[in-house]
Design a protein around this motif. Structure first.
Motif, PDB file in Angstrom:
ATOM      1  N   HIS A 184       0.345  -1.355  -0.320  1.00  0.00           N
ATOM      2  CA  HIS A 184       0.312  -0.061  -0.026  1.00  0.00           C
ATOM      3  C   HIS A 184       0.622   1.483   0.046  1.00  0.00           C
ATOM      4  CE1 HIS A 184      -2.834   3.181   1.116  1.00  0.00           C
ATOM      5  NE2 HIS A 184      -2.345   3.232   2.499  1.00  0.00           N
ATOM      6  N   HIS A 185       0.538   2.701  -0.880  1.00  0.00           N
ATOM      7  CA  HIS A 185       1.275   3.416  -0.713  1.00  0.00           C
ATOM      8  C   HIS A 185       0.346   4.340   0.244  1.00  0.00           C
ATOM      9  CE1 HIS A 185       2.107   2.036  -4.825  1.00  0.00           C
ATOM     10  NE2 HIS A 185       3.795   3.181  -4.686  1.00  0.00           N
ATOM     11  N   HIS A 208      -7.043  -3.404   3.976  1.00  0.00           N
ATOM     12  CA  HIS A 208      -6.037  -3.199   2.035  1.00  0.00           C
ATOM     13  C   HIS A 208      -7.428  -2.466   1.596  1.00  0.00           C
ATOM     14  CE1 HIS A 208      -3.499  -1.689  -1.131  1.00  0.00           C
ATOM     15  NE2 HIS A 208      -3.930  -0.742  -0.677  1.00  0.00           N
ATOM     16  N   HIS A 212      -9.026   1.333   2.102  1.00  0.00           N
ATOM     17  CA  HIS A 212      -9.222   2.483   1.257  1.00  0.00           C
ATOM     18  C   HIS A 212     -10.870   2.378   0.996  1.00  0.00           C
ATOM     19  CE1 HIS A 212      -5.397   2.657  -1.351  1.00  0.00           C
ATOM     20  NE2 HIS A 212      -5.768   2.032  -0.547  1.00  0.00           N
TER      21      HIS A 212
HETATM   22 ZN   LIG Z   1      -3.620   1.268  -0.980  1.00  0.00          ZN
END
Ligand SMILES: [Zn+2]
Ligand SMILES: [Zn+2]
Length: 390
Positions: A184-185, A208, A212
């Protein structure tokens, strides 16, 4: 005949119209398992093997030290104490016995294949990620250009992040039991978040997706402890192998993984090795069997049995058989796990699990197929795994 497993013949005279094709050996190195495969230029796979490395050396050496200390207390107390008097243990730059065994296992497998087939090139997968390329991604531009559509730089960083986070979700720490891991960023890509290691975090798919969707909020964003102990051990294996295997090419797990994905193959040590041997091209399997090998010790440290060590454990042959000998019993092949002076034998498969047979097998009923050596090996049908892949 040179070998029984794998069945190998040597021709004393070469047929007139004969040629040898250049073959590449691909090795998926590891600290518990080695995968190796041989491919020709068309991607035909002619050899596949899986070697289980010994991981019991530290434990058995501790057992030996215990037995020796005990013996000194009983029998040689009068001797003057001597410390650090062994040439080997005061040597500088020395490898631990565990590391030596692991490096030697890789070299032994390479020599084994070279003795069977005319190998002209060797490709070693020495680690999951390329630490050097992490800081200088431009070195990846020159390599592996033959597979377009793959962002090797980001694949490398992802492999690094997964290793750094110990292959565990950094939000739930594995509590969700979700095996599917993603990277993940932290600062989203859409908000110009970078692809650098600092901005990336391992999360399971459950967390994740939740993150989001807004149902999950990261507890301590961006704070993580690195765990690279395993990578350090692999790096010493890497340095040694590149030094000792002449002219070996190097590749990395993240490259193999991307290529294996394109080829549509599931993750096994042999599939990885096949991808390494074909240098990323689609492998065409010509063999239906995998050579499964397991490294075994040369002997046991325990010499005697009984409350007062009155019974010596026989280390030589009993009725012509030794431990780890490969034997044929009722048309099946096994390995000897234990021997009894009464003439009965305990047999095992290559995984080391005892095989329960009724009636209990006796020495007279079996034939010795091959003597013990530093590994035991058996051919098994491809796809059927006696070891579960990591
Ligand atoms: Zn992500
Ligand atoms: Zn999670």
């Amino acid at each position: 005949m040179i070998r029984r497993t794998p069945f190998t013949l040597k021709l004393f005279t070469m047929p007139e119209k004969s040629y040898t094709q250049p073959l590449t050996l691909g090795v998926d190195t590891g600290s518990t398992m080695i995968g190796s495969a041989v491919a020709n230029e068309q991607g035909h796979i002619s050899y596949l093997s899986e070697v289980k490395i010994r991981n019991d050396i530290a434990t058995t050496m501790k057992a030996r030290a215990k037995a020796r200390r005990n013996r000194r207390n009983r029998k040689t107390r009068y001797r003057k104490a001597r410390w650090l008097n062994r040439r080997n243990s005061i040597k500088t730059g020395r490898f631990s016995p565990t590391m030596r065994s692991k490096i030697e296992a890789h070299l032994r497998e390479i020599r084994f294949v070279q003795a069977l087939l005319p190998i002209s090139a060797i490709v070693l997968e020495t680690g999951t990620f390329d630490l050097h390329a992490l800081k200088n991604p431009e070195v990846l531009q020159k390599k592996w250009l033959y597979q377009r559509g793959i962002n090797y730089g980001f694949a490398n960083t992802k492999a690094y992040v997964l290793t750094r986070d110990g292959y565990q979700c950094q939000h739930c720490q594995g509590e969700s039991k979700d095996q599917h891991l993603e990277v993940h960023h932290i600062v989203f890509r859409s908000q110009n978040g970078s692809d650098e290691e600092r901005n990336l975090l391992t999360l399971c798919k459950t967390c994740h997706d939740g993150l989001h969707a807004g149902t999950v909020i990261l507890k301590k964003p961006g704070k993580r402890k690195g765990n690279l102990a395993h990578a350090t051990q692999m790096n010493s294996i890497r340095v040694q192998l590149l030094q000792q295997v002449e002219g070996a090419e190097e590749t990395f797990g993240f490259v193999t993984k991307e290529h294996r994905f394109l080829a549509g193959l599931p993750k096994t040590h042999t599939n990885d090795a096949a991808m390494i041997a074909t240098r990323g091209n689609q492998p065409l399997f010509q063999v239906k069997t995998v050579l499964a090998k397991k490294c075994v010790s040369d002997g046991d440290y325990q010499q005697t049995k009984g409350v007062r060590s009155e019974r010596r454990i026989p280390t030589g042959k009993i009725k012509g058989f030794r431990k780890f000998d490969k034997v044929r019993h009722r048309k099946q092949e096994y390995f000897i796990k234990g021997r009894m002076s009464t003439g009965y034998v305990i047999l095992m498969g290559i995984d080391g699990e005892k095989v329960d047979l009724k009636p209990i097998p006796k020495f007279e009923k079996m034939k010795r197929v091959s003597a013990r050596s530093s590994w035991i090996m058996q051919q098994r049908i491809m796809g059927r795994s006696s070891y579960s892949p990591i």
